[in-house]
Structure formats: structure tokens, C-alpha cells
Design an enzyme around this catalytic site. Structure first.
Site: not given
Ligand SMILES: *Cc1c(COP(=O)(O)O)cnc(C)c1O
Length: 794
Positions: A350, A531-532, A537, A639, A643
Site C-alpha cells: 500500500h 483525507k488524513r 497529501k 480511493t 468516490k
Molecule cells: C475513502 C476514505 C479515505 C481515503 O481517502 P483518500 O483520499 O484516498 O486518502 C479516508 N477516510 C475515510 C473516512 C474515507 O471514507
């Protein structure tokens, strides 16, 4: 299953009375929610039993997905939707004077994960059930999931999460399914065999949650392990009055499953974490062998019936543990045991971030797991012997450390990356020597997200428009979204598409008013980065751009600006000082921007605390713009990007992770690309003055850094961000400065596109229509075909 509103109402009342123990006159929202959950759970049990029986009867190959994290979120509505009972449940509740949505919102998030990796595991569990892939998820039943985030004077404060303080209606405790997990102690030679005499033991006990697939046709099991002491008390010590020491076994057991480690991209090397990883792995492998031996007696055929997937290296002890059991317990030769284990195991990588790659000192591994340390050295030697050309620089054990990436690679028949770009980098940068020795081992499986949760549940308005336009069935066949494409030429469809988006934005504005106390204009562009919080990022670049925009408006208060709401969401790891500083800066900038009358109708910053799956479901359907701006080469897949695009947000992004494939699918004209490529980043980093030179070339960025340095956003502590500004000038490892000007250029293009409402509508609808590829059903089919050799039972 013919179910009516009346009979379901009776089911709810029955559970309220006999399972929850309340009468309708005195029941709280919580009581009603439990009663509803139990009534729904009843409907899962039958397909669940049927699936289990079908797997036994036909001896289907089983897949076991081992993951330290499952970021599930709420379960109730997802289960209702997959069972096709949402409408009936809502109607039955109405008869009872209750509101379905209110009960849904009463459920706490099951937050047994940090971010993308854990959410992927949850999407994959749901897709495996939808596809009828006989499978089990294995994880840990953490008492405290990911911490809750609050802001105090703009700074992140963590509080413990306590989801298990309430009754958890979705699980079944299985006290009869338990295994003793051993730690420490020493090895003895007895009759020519090695015997591990453990120093500590705990019992892993199973808690099963059924995972129901789309239309309730198949259900799998998510088995989470809880820990129990092997002996409640050391009676001898207790009787001597040494009460604390007497309770030691219980203390050990409780600590193992007490908390989820809240770091997602750094590795800490802590003994408790190693114990957690072994606890999960050992209990799961024993459970897998137990189940296999109930139906077969020849362990040499294990690989025909079993596939085990390791979600990152966290469960990489699966290799040594499987060998240990096959050799020490079932008398197999080491060579045969190693071969079978390799055929059974797969490893998903990952991350390439060096700070995230797990390594354990041989001392700690030898102390906590003495037999495994020995077996790891045997694996290493056997691999070296079979591959004499292997350089010592890629040995599993080197410099007195066990390298879990190399261990997982060597012990797996397939290693996969999570996007096309990432997989190429796994081959060329992370494991180049091992890939040369095993050229067919590394394969790609681009991540995906489940459309049931991330479209049907999260965005009912858009889901309805899709169904009204192309009919049902897209939920389990997301490529069908492409049938929307001819309708995009139709102005009425575009209007309907934008009306759904506006409805979501209005609803989210109301939500923001409630949680942040700010009035947000639903006609402004919702510019979302959720995101985190991590340097790679580059939330920092987004804040810099926010400041640049503020500065631009200040200089030209009469000018025309496209109104934007900058929406941030995300947690920092508690010990990650630089990320916490970024959190603080976002909030500091937000306070200045949001109280400045010149910004009214032009710029706002919203940062609701405690981003989690439920908040993602709130924000993503309302997003116009998706910020996917990581330093190229650093985001393995992402991911969140999928979304957002699926829900009709346009992406501003770098050529990183799955952005590359998203851009290919939606078309470059429907994606705002900027920034250095992964290759260019490596070249540019060789110039030690890259940041300084980039800043000297951008007056806007220079001004931003000057404003921050002057304390314009921290008037109470003007030098608060001196360190941050200094690092940006002088090191800037993640290339914020080098990408800033091009980012601003792309943002200007975003503004221009947004002004042309109809053009934007086309681009947004095309994003939705072309995202079919990114369903996690497609990912799981890829794993089944290329890695697991598993077939659908449906
Ligand atoms: C999808 C999701 C992530 C992953 O987000 P990235 O932008 O791909 O880092 C992290 N936290 C939550 C709650 C999510 O639903």
C-alpha cells in the site's frame, strides 16, 4: 422472502420488547435503533447460513482477507439497502411514529481503521459478498477505534472513541471459537524437534459480523478477534496478596485489543503493535487450518482450497506462522511447508513511503516470537539458496532487522500494487532486485469503491436519477453508468443532474451550519479536500492557495471572483507534529477568512472536526471540486478520488496513484491536471535549491509565505509558523513550492469552467458516467482471477 410493512413492524416491536427489553411507550431513539437493527439482522441470518452451507456442500475455494484495519462506518442503512428493505423499514417505522433517518443517524461509526487502507478492506468485504466470493475477513475487535478529533483554539485534540460502550447489534459472540496465542518464552530441543515454551498466553475469541451483499444473495463473515486472559488470576500470587501481579494475565489480554494504532503512514516498532499483529495472524491461521481440516485431511492440498490475502505487511507473520504450524504441529518438512504457504499467500503493498515500511529488530522479534525468528531466518536462507544471485541488500534479515516487506514478498505467490502507476513503482523502486528474480510476481489490482455505499446510500438523489435514466441494476454492474453518456447531450438531463448536486449542497450547507455555526452559500463552489492530514497529501498547498486567493481579494475588493468554499476534513496522527501544525494553520486561516467582510460571498474555509466515513458520506455528494494534489509518486492509489468523481465532482490533481487512471477514464478534458510527474519530482529533488527557486519565481507564493511569517493568521503568536515557513523555503521535501504556480494556473481554469454552468454540468455528468471501472466489484474480480483462483458461488 416476502416481507410486508406490517410483518416488519411486528418484527421491530418484537425485538423492542424481547431483545431490547423496552416497551414502545418508554423506548428511546437508541432502543428503537437497536430493535430495527435486530429485525434487519434476522433477515441476514438466513442468506448467511445458506452461503455457509453452500460453501461446505460444494467445497468452494475460500478467501481469507487478513487486515489490521476495517473502516466500516455505519452498518444499519447499508444492510437495509442491500437487503432491499429500506423502503419497508422506513414505512414500518413511520407506523410506529419513528423516523428511519433519525435512527440511522443514531448509530456510531465502526471506526476500526485509520483511512484508505481500512476503508478499502471494508469495500472489499462488501464486494466479495456481492459477487458471491466465499470469503472471510479477519481483524481485531478494538475496544477503542480511531480517536475522535476536536479542535481547541484551532488545534487538534484527541479523545478516545468508545463505540463498544453501546450494544453492538451486528455481531455474534462465538465463545466456542477460541485459540490460545502465545508470546515470549524460550525454545527447547526435545527428541530432535524444536519446542516453543511460551512465557505469556492470551486467548483470542471470535466475534462474527455477517456482511450481506447486494440484493441479499450472499453473505460472508467478518470475524474480529477479542482477547481474553487464559487464567483470570494467578491464584498463588493473589493469595500471597500480590494483587496487581496476580492480575497480569488479564492486563495483557486487555491491552492487546484495547486500541487501534492511530498512525497510518509511519511505523513505530512498538512491542504491543507486534503482539497485535501476531495475535490477529495466529488466531486467523489457526482458524483457517481448523476449518480446512474439518473437510479435508491432506494439508498438501491446502492451496487448492484456501487463499489468504495480507492487507499490507501488518499480517505478514502469516507466512512464518503457517510454516510453524505445518512443521511443528503437522510434521511437514520445512521445504514443503514453505512451498504450500507461498502458494496460499498474497500480499498487497500500500505504500512506498520508507517511514511506513515495517521493520522489527531481530532482538524484539526473537524475544516476542522466538520460534518465528528462527523460521524467518530459515525462509531467508532457503530463498537465498534457491536464488544465489540475490544480493544481500535485499535479504529479509539484514542490519539486525526483519524487513516485513521482503518477508511478505518472498512468502507470497503474488504481490500486488493498488494502481497502475504504483505497481510500476513497486517493481522499479521498492522491490527491483526481487522483481528481477521473480518477474511474474508483482501484479496490479487498481483499488475500487463499493457503489452501494458510495453512490446508492450516500447520494440517493443521484442514484434515483441514474435509475430513472438507465434503469436499475447499475448497483452491481457499475460499467452500466456509461449508458448515461448519451443523455448528457440532453439539456433536461443536465439540469436534473445539477439539481441533484444543488440539493445535496443545500442539505450539506444546513449540516455545516449545525456543526460549524457558519452560513454557507450553496451556490458557491464546494472545493473539497477530505483525507488524513499528511505532508505528502499537501493540504498545505491548498491552504497556501487559499491565502493567495484571500490576498488577491484584499488587493482588489471590488473585483469579480468565483465564490468558493474551501472544505477540509481529516485527522492528523497524534504524534505527527508537522501534520498538526497544518491542522492549526487551516483553522487559523479559516478564522481570518471567515470573519473578513471583504470575503463575504467570495471565500470561506470550513473544517468540520472528526472526519470519518459518515462525514465522507455527507460531504462527497455535495462536492463540486475534488482536491487530489499529492506529490507525484507518493499516493499509492487513493480511493477518495474515486468516490468524489463518481459523485460528479471534477478533480484537480497530479499524475499520482489512481488519478492517472481516473483521468484516462473521464478524459483529460474533464480533469484539471497540474504538477510535476513522479519522474520529474525525483529529478527536481536533486536540485537542493528547488524550493527557493520556485518561490523566487512566484510573487503570489512569496507573498503567502510573507503573510504567514508576519503572523497575519496568528496575531496572538506571530512567530507560530516560522518553522513551517522556513522549511518551505529551505527543504520542502514534498515540492509544494515547485508545484504551486501550476496549481494556481489549474485553479484559475477551474474558476473559468465553473462560471460556465452548462459546461460544468457536462463535465461533472461525464465524470459520473465514466467511473464504472472504479467499482470495487471490478477490483475483487481481478483478485479472484489473478491472485486467488477463486470462483463465484452464485
Ligand atoms: C475513502 C476514505 C479515505 C481515503 O481517502 P483518500 O483520499 O484516498 O486518502 C479516508 N477516510 C475515510 C473516512 C474515507 O471514507
Amino acid at each position: 422472502m416476502n416481507l410486508t410493512r406490517e410483518s416488519f413492524r411486528n418484527d421491530i416491536l418484537h425485538h423492542l420488547k424481547f431483545t431490547v427489553g423496552k416497551d414502545a411507550g418508554h423506548a428511546s431513539t437508541y432502543d428503537w435503533r437497536l430493535a430495527l437493527s435486530f429485525a434487519l439482522r434476522d433477515r441476514i441470518v438466513e442468506p448467511w447460513f445458506a452461503s455457509t452451507k453452500d460453501t461446505w456442500d460444494h467445497d468452494h475455494k475460500r478467501v481469507f482477507y487478513l487486515s489490521m484495519e476495517f473502516l466500516i462506518g455505519r452498518i444499519l442503512e447499508d444492510a437495509a439497502i442491500n437487503l432491499g428493505l429500506k423502503g419497508i423499514a422506513a414505512a414500518a417505522l413511520m407506523d410506529l411514529g419513528q423516523d428511519f433517518d433519525t435512527l440511522v443517524h443514531d448509530e456510531p461509526d465502526a471506526a476500526l481503521g485509520n483511512g484508505g487502507l481500512g476503508r478499502l478492506a471494508a469495500c472489499y468485504m462488501e464486494s466479495m459478498a456481492t459477487l458471491g466470493c466465499p470469503g472471510y475477513g479477519y481483524g481485531i475487535r478494538y475496544e477503542h477505534g480511531l480517536f475522535r478529533q476536536r479542535f481547541e483554539t484551532g488545534q487538534q485534540v484527541e479523545t478516545p472513541e468508545d463505540w463498544l460502550n453501546q450494544r453492538h447489534p451486528w455481531e455474534f459472540e462465538r465463545p466456542e471459537s477460541n485459540y490460545t496465542v502465545r508470546f515470549k518464552g524460550h525454545l527447547e530441543e526435545r527428541h530432535g524437534r524444536t519446542v516453543w515454551v511460551p512465557g505469556e498466553t492470551v486467548i483470542a475469541t471470535a466475534y462474527d459480523t455477517p456482511v450481506i451483499g447486494w440484493e441479499g444473495r450472499w453473505a460472508n463473515t467478518l470475524r474480529l478477534w477479542g482477547a481474553k486472559p487464559t487464567t483470570l488470576f494467578d491464584l498463588e500470587r493473589f493469595n500471597r496478596g500480590d494483587y496487581t501481579a496476580a492480575a497480569e494475565p488479564e492486563t495483557l489480554a486487555r491491552t492487546i485489543t484495547r486500541v487501534l494504532y492511530p498512525d497510518d503512514t509511519t511505523y513505530a516498532g512498538k512491542e504491543l503493535r507486534l503482539k497485535q499483529e501476531y495475535f490477529l495472524t495466529s488466531a486467523s491461521i489457526k482458524d483457517i487450518l481448523r476449518r480446512y481440516l474439518e473437510a479435508h485431511d491432506d494439508l498438501t492440498e491446502l492451496d487448492k482450497h484456501v487463499a489468504i490475502q495480507m492487507n499490507d505487511t501488518h499480517p505478514a507473520l502469516a507466512g512464518p506462522e503457517l510454516i510453524r504450524l505445518l512443521v511443528d504441529k503437522y510434521n511437514m518438512t520445512f521445504e514443503r511447508a514453505m512451498e504450500i504457504s507461498q502458494n496460499v499467500l498474497g500480499y498487497t503493498n500500500h505504500t512506498l513511503l520508507p517511514e511506513a515500511l515495517e521493520r522489527w529488530s531481530t532482538w524484539l522479534m526473537g524475544t516476542v516470537l522466538p520460534r518465528h525468528m528462527q523460521i524467518i531466518e530459515m525462509i531467508d536462507a532457503a530463498h537465498q539458496k534457491a536464488n544465489p544471485a540475490r544480493p544481500s541488500s535485499v535479504a529479509i534479515v539484514r542490519n539486525n532487522e526483519v524487513h516485513m516487506g521482503e518477508l511478505a514478498f518472498v512468502m507470497s505467490h503474488k504481490v500486488n500494487g493498488v494502481s497502475a502507476l504504483h505497481t510500476e513503482l513497486v517493481k522499479s523502486q521498492l522491490f527491483p532486485e526481487l522483481t528481477k528474480l521473480h518477474p511474474d510476481r508483482v501484479v496490479n489490482q487498481t483499488n475500487g469503491v463499493t457503489p452501494r455505499r458510495w453512490l446508492k446510500l450516500a447520494n440517493p438523489g443521484l442514484a434515483k436519477l441514474v435509475t430513472d435514466t438507465i434503469g436499475g441494476g447499475w448497483e452491481a454492474d457499475l460499467e452500466r453508468l456509461s449508458e448515461l453518456e448519451p443523455h448528457i447531450a440532453d439539456a433536461a438531463f443536465r439540469e436534473a443532474f445539477m439539481a441533484v448536486k444543488r440539493g445535496n449542497k443545500v442539505q450539506t450547507s444546513n449540516w455545516m451550519k449545525k456543526v460549524c455555526g457558519l452560513n454557507v452559500d450553496p451556490d458557491a463552489m464546494f472545493d473539497v479536500q477530505v483525507k488524513r492530514i499528511h505532508e505528502y497529501k499537501r493540504q498545505l498547498m491548498n491552504v497556501f492557495e487559499t491565502i493567495a486567493q484571500w490576498h488577491e481579494i484584499k488587493k482588489n475588493p471590488e473585483g469579480d471572483f468565483v465564490p468558493r468554499v474551501k472544505i477540509f476534513g481529516g485527522k492528523s496522527a497524534p504524534g505527527y507534529a508537522v501534520a498538526k501544525e497544518i491542522v492549526h494553520l487551516i483553522n487559523d486561516v479559516g478564522r481570518v477568512v471567515n470573519t473578513d467582510p471583504d470575503m463575504r460571498g467570495r471565500l470561506q474555509v470550513i473544517y468540520p472536526a472528526n472526519y470519518n466515513v459518515t462525514m465522507a458520506e455527507q460531504l462527497i455528494p455535495a462536492a463540486d471540486l475534488s482536491e487530489q494534489i499529492s506529490t507525484a509518486g507518493k499516493e499509492a492509489s487513493g480511493t477518495g478520488n474515486m468516490k468524489l468523481s463518481l459523485n460528479g465532482a471534477l478533480t484537480i490533481g497530479t499524475l499520482d496513484g489512481a488519478n492517472v487512471e481516473i483521468r484516462e477514464h473521464v478524459g483529460p478534458e474533464n480533469f484539471f491536471l497540474f504538477g510535476l510527474t513522479a519522474e520529474e519530482v525525483l529529478t527536481r529533488r536533486k536540485n537542493v535549491k528547488h524550493a527557493r527557486e520556485a518561490i523566487e519565481h512566484s510573487q503570489a507564493l512569496k507573498d503567502v509565505l510573507q503573510l504567514i511569517a508576519e503572523g497575519r493568521f496568528s496575531p496572538d503568536e506571530r512567530d507560530r509558523y516560522h518553522g513551517l515557513v522556513d522549511r518551505t523555503w529551505n527543504s520542502d521535501y514534498f515540492m509544494v513550492a515547485s508545484d504551486f504556480a501550476d496549481y494556481q494556473r489549474a485553479q484559475a481554469e477551474v474558476d473559468e469552467a465553473f462560471l460556465d454552468r452548462d459546461r460544468w454540468a457536462r463535465m461533472a455528468a461525464i465524470n459520473t458516467a465514466r467511473m464504472g471501472f472504479f467499482s470495487s466489484d471490478r477490483s475483487i474480480r481481478g483478485y479472484m482471477d489473478d491472485i486467488w483462483g477463486a470462483k463465484s458461488a452464485l
